[in-house]
Design a protein around this motif. Sequence first.
Motif, PDB file in Angstrom:
ATOM      1  N   CYS A  10       0.870  -1.153   0.130  1.00 17.64           N
ATOM      2  CA  CYS A  10      -0.197   0.141  -0.015  1.00 17.64           C
ATOM      3  C   CYS A  10       0.829   1.296  -0.005  1.00 17.64           C
ATOM      4  O   CYS A  10       0.835   2.126  -0.916  1.00 17.64           O
ATOM      5  CB  CYS A  10      -0.983  -0.095   1.313  1.00 17.64           C
ATOM      6  SG  CYS A  10      -2.408   1.088   1.244  1.00 17.64           S
ATOM      7  N   TRP A  31       1.729  -6.377   3.999  1.00 16.04           N
ATOM      8  CA  TRP A  31       1.402  -4.790   4.223  1.00 16.04           C
ATOM      9  C   TRP A  31       1.880  -4.628   5.592  1.00 16.04           C
ATOM     10  O   TRP A  31       2.232  -5.448   6.390  1.00 16.04           O
ATOM     11  CB  TRP A  31      -0.169  -4.750   4.606  1.00 16.04           C
ATOM     12  CG  TRP A  31      -1.121  -5.740   3.346  1.00 16.04           C
ATOM     13  CD1 TRP A  31      -1.495  -6.723   3.510  1.00 16.04           C
ATOM     14  CD2 TRP A  31      -1.233  -5.006   2.194  1.00 16.04           C
ATOM     15  NE1 TRP A  31      -1.996  -7.084   2.246  1.00 16.04           N
ATOM     16  CE2 TRP A  31      -2.160  -6.041   1.305  1.00 16.04           C
ATOM     17  CE3 TRP A  31      -1.138  -3.779   1.512  1.00 16.04           C
ATOM     18  CZ2 TRP A  31      -2.751  -5.815   0.194  1.00 16.04           C
ATOM     19  CZ3 TRP A  31      -1.818  -3.662   0.298  1.00 16.04           C
ATOM     20  CH2 TRP A  31      -2.273  -4.755  -0.360  1.00 16.04           C
ATOM     21  N   CYS A  77      -4.367   1.656  -3.617  1.00 18.77           N
ATOM     22  CA  CYS A  77      -4.724   1.206  -2.418  1.00 18.77           C
ATOM     23  C   CYS A  77      -6.091   1.845  -1.565  1.00 18.77           C
ATOM     24  O   CYS A  77      -6.047   3.230  -1.776  1.00 18.77           O
ATOM     25  CB  CYS A  77      -3.513   1.549  -1.356  1.00 18.77           C
ATOM     26  SG  CYS A  77      -3.514   0.495   0.090  1.00 18.77           S
TER      27      CYS A  77
END
Length: 78
Positions: A10, A31, A77
């Motif tokens: 992201c 992430w 994202c």
Amino acid sequence: MLELRPNCECCDRDLPPESPDAMICTYECTWCRDCVDNVLHGVCPNCGGNLQPRPIRPAALLAKDPASTERVLREHCP
């Protein structure tokens, strides 16, 4: 064996193999904890699965089975 991807998909934050802030889904989408908590709300946007802390591979084993160097970045994202 886990790839241990080097970044958050992201925000592109670096996530070295020993990072306690790396989170993954069952497909190893990777992430950072901040994006999981504040952007993704605990759900992988790629597969819809939950996210868990990524295991840390002991340093002695990284020589035999190194972490991936391929960066993956999601175009949009949530």
